[in-house]
Write a protein that holds these residues in place. Structure first.
Motif, short mmCIF file in Angstrom:
data_model
loop_
_atom_site.label_atom_id
_atom_site.label_comp_id
_atom_site.label_asym_id
_atom_site.label_seq_id
_atom_site.Cartn_x
_atom_site.Cartn_y
_atom_site.Cartn_z
N ALA A 1 0.85 -1.13 0.07
CA ALA A 1 0.06 -0.10 -0.07
C ALA A 1 0.80 1.26 0.04
CB ALA A 1 -1.00 0.04 1.22
N ARG A 2 1.95 1.41 0.98
CA ARG A 2 2.87 2.25 0.77
C ARG A 2 3.37 2.58 -0.62
NH1 ARG A 2 7.95 2.95 0.96
NH2 ARG A 2 8.64 1.03 1.56
N ILE A 3 4.08 1.79 -1.30
CA ILE A 3 4.36 1.90 -2.57
C ILE A 3 3.45 2.50 -3.44
CG2 ILE A 3 5.41 0.56 -4.55
CD1 ILE A 3 6.50 -1.50 -2.51
N LEU A 4 2.17 1.85 -3.62
CA LEU A 4 1.10 2.32 -4.31
C LEU A 4 0.68 3.87 -3.92
CD1 LEU A 4 -1.04 -0.84 -4.72
CD2 LEU A 4 0.39 0.10 -6.35
N ILE A 5 0.53 4.19 -2.81
CA ILE A 5 0.23 5.44 -2.38
C ILE A 5 1.36 6.55 -2.70
CG2 ILE A 5 0.21 7.05 -0.32
CD1 ILE A 5 -0.83 4.60 0.99
N GLU A 6 2.56 6.30 -2.86
CA GLU A 6 3.84 7.05 -3.02
C GLU A 6 4.20 7.12 -4.50
OE1 GLU A 6 6.15 6.93 1.22
OE2 GLU A 6 6.95 5.85 -0.57
N THR A 7 3.83 6.06 -5.21
CA THR A 7 4.37 5.78 -6.60
C THR A 7 3.03 5.89 -7.86
OG1 THR A 7 4.27 3.53 -6.76
CG2 THR A 7 6.38 4.69 -5.84
N LEU B 1 -3.49 6.32 -7.91
CA LEU B 1 -4.59 5.56 -7.75
C LEU B 1 -5.44 6.27 -6.50
CD1 LEU B 1 -3.46 1.95 -7.98
CD2 LEU B 1 -5.14 3.08 -9.48
N GLY B 2 -6.69 6.14 -6.50
CA GLY B 2 -7.37 6.58 -5.49
C GLY B 2 -7.17 5.64 -4.18
N LEU B 3 -7.22 6.13 -3.11
CA LEU B 3 -6.77 5.49 -1.83
C LEU B 3 -7.92 4.32 -1.70
CD1 LEU B 3 -6.07 8.25 0.69
CD2 LEU B 3 -4.61 6.87 -0.66
N ALA B 4 -8.82 4.37 -1.97
CA ALA B 4 -10.00 3.13 -2.05
C ALA B 4 -9.54 2.01 -2.84
CB ALA B 4 -11.18 3.71 -2.30
N GLU B 5 -9.20 2.39 -4.16
CA GLU B 5 -8.48 1.52 -5.15
C GLU B 5 -7.33 0.88 -4.59
OE1 GLU B 5 -9.06 2.77 -9.18
OE2 GLU B 5 -8.63 4.60 -8.25
N ILE B 6 -6.36 1.63 -3.76
CA ILE B 6 -5.24 1.03 -3.42
C ILE B 6 -5.51 0.04 -2.12
CG2 ILE B 6 -3.12 1.61 -1.87
CD1 ILE B 6 -2.89 4.19 -3.70
N ALA B 7 -6.45 0.44 -1.52
CA ALA B 7 -6.77 -0.38 -0.31
C ALA B 7 -7.00 -1.85 -0.72
CB ALA B 7 -7.89 -0.08 0.54
N PHE B 8 -7.87 -2.00 -1.95
CA PHE B 8 -8.12 -3.54 -2.29
C PHE B 8 -7.33 -3.92 -3.03
CE2 PHE B 8 -12.48 -1.36 -1.39
CZ PHE B 8 -12.84 -2.28 -0.53
N ALA B 9 -6.57 -3.11 -3.73
CA ALA B 9 -5.14 -3.47 -4.67
C ALA B 9 -4.21 -4.26 -3.95
CB ALA B 9 -4.65 -2.50 -5.57
N SER C 1 -6.48 11.00 -15.89
CA SER C 1 -7.10 9.90 -16.22
C SER C 1 -7.39 8.81 -15.01
CB SER C 1 -6.90 9.21 -17.61
OG SER C 1 -5.89 8.52 -17.65
N GLY C 2 -6.27 8.94 -14.33
CA GLY C 2 -5.98 8.14 -12.99
C GLY C 2 -5.55 6.68 -13.65
N THR C 3 -4.91 6.82 -14.98
CA THR C 3 -4.25 5.40 -15.33
C THR C 3 -3.02 5.07 -14.59
OG1 THR C 3 -5.36 5.73 -17.36
CG2 THR C 3 -3.32 4.23 -17.36
N VAL C 4 -2.74 3.97 -14.34
CA VAL C 4 -1.54 3.39 -13.61
C VAL C 4 -0.28 3.35 -14.65
CG1 VAL C 4 -0.29 1.90 -12.24
CG2 VAL C 4 -2.43 2.69 -11.75
N GLY C 5 0.68 4.03 -14.93
CA GLY C 5 1.66 3.76 -15.76
C GLY C 5 2.75 3.01 -15.09
N ALA C 6 4.14 3.18 -15.17
CA ALA C 6 5.13 2.55 -14.61
C ALA C 6 5.07 3.05 -13.32
CB ALA C 6 6.41 2.90 -15.12
N ILE C 7 5.37 1.66 -12.33
CA ILE C 7 5.66 1.93 -10.95
C ILE C 7 7.16 1.69 -10.81
CG2 ILE C 7 5.39 0.75 -8.73
CD1 ILE C 7 2.62 -0.12 -9.69
N ASN C 8 7.61 2.63 -10.23
CA ASN C 8 9.26 2.83 -10.21
C ASN C 8 9.60 2.49 -8.72
OD1 ASN C 8 10.45 3.37 -13.03
ND2 ASN C 8 8.87 5.08 -12.49
N LEU C 9 10.56 1.37 -8.49
CA LEU C 9 10.78 1.08 -7.08
C LEU C 9 12.42 0.88 -7.01
CD1 LEU C 9 8.48 -1.99 -6.60
CD2 LEU C 9 8.08 0.39 -6.01
N ARG C 10 13.01 0.88 -5.74
CA ARG C 10 14.35 0.71 -5.52
C ARG C 10 14.36 -0.43 -4.67
NH1 ARG C 10 17.58 5.79 -4.95
NH2 ARG C 10 18.42 4.88 -3.19
N LEU C 11 14.92 -1.59 -5.26
CA LEU C 11 15.04 -2.98 -4.72
C LEU C 11 16.55 -3.24 -4.00
CD1 LEU C 11 13.54 -5.21 -7.57
CD2 LEU C 11 12.40 -4.08 -5.68
N ALA C 12 16.42 -3.08 -2.85
CA ALA C 12 17.63 -2.92 -1.83
C ALA C 12 18.29 -4.52 -1.86
CB ALA C 12 17.35 -2.64 -0.59
#
Length: 497
Positions: free
Chosen positions: A141-147, A150-158, A200-211
């Motif tokens: 959820a934190r990753i989706l919130i920050e990157t 998406l609406g927060l309700a969508e993130i909750a279920f995702a 549009s709220g479309t999710v594009g690339a989700i960029n992360l740092r993998l430690a």
């Protein structure tokens, strides 16, 4: 790995990043938990308690430090290397099995009752399967919130939460802020730029740092993957590995670029519920949770390997994102060159792509960087191919069909939580699969750290180049000194030939 208070406290006092993910530091005077390398002032001994997992720290009423982000630390090497029930359970939880199948599904896969599995996990990890899955949901959820936008309700279920209320409560409990405050704080850090400005709220690339735990020999990983890259599925260009993934809720593409201190990951998902399993599979592919100090320390003590280890520290075992894919690769690679196997696999992929299943093609929109990259064909797709598509001897084709049939029927489980000894037993019982093929699948698909392929021609050539015995029997006996890291020795011997 056994830990005592003094050893853990010394690691925290020295802020040693090598111990990140091995344990977590709970500071009861502040109510937070941190990774060992947290840059904050070292807490007083009387205020500290150490935990084997982030979920255990949460269970004790602590929240995650927002400075060192302990939930983003490398995973414990134990969960990738251990073959026991707890290790298998942790790998399956990391892949999102509890979110998809619940605790009954997890217990059923492992062959234990829910109650007994809960007791084992609490005893070793400090938390049960639900708590461990909940901690993972909070990180997702934190990753989706920050990157993403998406609406927060969508993130909750995702992220796998059963309700928005549960999502809000968990985020507050773990991070001590509301989801909206977490997003606003990240926006401020980015100088006012929203995570995804697309109206549009479309999710594009989700960029992360993998430690990962340094050192990481990135060139060895990329060279290995590039040499075996199957056209249409994967590609290595400019220091970046790209491939298609088959995930529980749909296909995806991923781009992985090793950088100093982390691997930059760009994920494009057909369904954001697949974020956690996508991250888990990328980490597994690149062996990012390994403990290179332990591996190199043992292998480097052998005079035959000492120079190679000193010259190339941090060599990892390239693993797999799909167990069935790796089984097919192993069968195709029997008694032919790597280049020949790649050509044959490319024909299989092209033939399967001509008759895609219902999920293929999703996730290739929205400007994906490599729209041509697709997941490796599923067992069902392979079974549907005509004999002419295989381009190999009839006996090898029959072996691939036997494996695909067993996987499709649920009789053969190639997931990372599978019992390794049982998988090898089931594989060698199939026609056309011997010890080399079963061992290769265990090494790469299951991530077994202690597989030695004594009959492999490349291993024998590498051993001969180092002046080691090169006959299978004598080489196998010599390799006993490399336990429990013989899989890493195999990679080094391949690089030596």
């Amino acid at each position: 790995m056994e830990w005592d208070f003094e050893r853990c406290y010394r690691a925290v006092d020295s802020r040693d990043p090598r111990f990140d993910g091995w344990f977590y530091t709970g500071v009861f005077s502040t109510g937070i938990y941190c990774r060992p390398s947290c840059p904050a002032v070292t807490p007083k001994r009387e205020n500290v308690r150490f935990f084997p997992s982030a979920a255990a720290a949460k269970r004790a009423g602590l929240r995650a430090c927002r400075r060192c982000r302990p939930d983003a630390a490398p995973g414990s090497p134990d969960w990738n290397t251990r073959a026991d029930v707890v290790g298998r359970a942790m790998r399956l939880i990391g892949d999102g099995v509890v979110d998809r199948e619940g605790v009954p599904g997890l217990a059923g896969r492992l062959g234990y009752t829910e109650r007994h599995l809960h007791r084992m996990l609490v005893a070793e990890v400090g938390a049960g399967p639900l708590a461990l899955a909940r901690a993972q949901r909070a990180q997702t959820a934190r990753i989706l919130i920050e990157t993403t936008g998406l609406g927060l309700a969508e993130i909750a279920f995702a992220a796998g939460f059963g309700s928005v209320r549960q999502f809000n409560e968990t985020i507050r409990e773990v991070y001590a802020v509301s989801p909206s405050e977490l997003r606003a704080g990240r926006t401020r850090q980015r100088g006012g730029t929203s995570p995804n400005p697309d109206p549009s709220g479309t999710v594009g690339a989700i960029n992360l740092r993998l430690a990962y735990r340094p050192p990481l020999h990135a060139d060895a990983l990329l060279e290995f993957l590039a040499l075996r890259a199957v056209p249409g599925v994967e590609k290595v260009t400019g220091g970046t590995y790209r491939r298609g993934l088959r995930l529980p809720h749909g296909p995806a593409t991923v781009a992985l670029t090793p950088l100093p201190g982390h691997v930059a990951a760009e994920l494009r998902l057909a369904d954001v519920r697949d974020l956690a399993p996508a991250v888990a599979r990328c980490r597994r592919l690149l062996d990012l949770d390994a403990d290179p100090d332990a591996v190199d320390g043992l292998l480097g003590a052998d005079p035959a390997l000492a120079e190679a280890v000193a010259k190339e520290p941090g060599v990892r075992v390239p693993r797999a994102v799909d167990g069935f894919e790796m089984a097919v690769r192993a069968i195709v690679g029997q008694q032919i060159s790597v280049a020949g196997a790649r050509t044959t696999l490319a024909r299989l992929v092209a033939a399967a792509s001509a008759t895609p299943d219902e999920e293929d093609g999703a996730g290739e929109e929205d400007g994906a960087p490599e729209p041509a990259l697709r997941p490796f064909p599923s067992a069902a797709q392979i079974l549907a191919l005509p004999d002419s598509a295989f381009g190999m001897p009839a006996s090898r084709r029959a072996t691939i069909r036997a494996v695909a049939g067993a996987v499709a029927a649920g009789d053969l489980d190639l997931d990372p939580g599978t019992d390794r000894a049982e998988l090898v037993r089931r594989l060698v019982a199939l026609p056309g699969i011997g010890p080399w093929t079963a061992g290769y699948v265990a090494l790469r698909a299951l991530g077994d750290p202690d597989v030695f392929l004594a009959t492999d021609l490349g291993v024998r050539h590498g051993a001969a180049a180092l002046g080691l015995p090169s006959t299978p029997t004598t080489l196998d006996a010599y390799a006993e000194r490399w336990r429990p890291w013989r899989s890493y020795a195999v990679i080094r011997l391949w690089r030596t030939q």
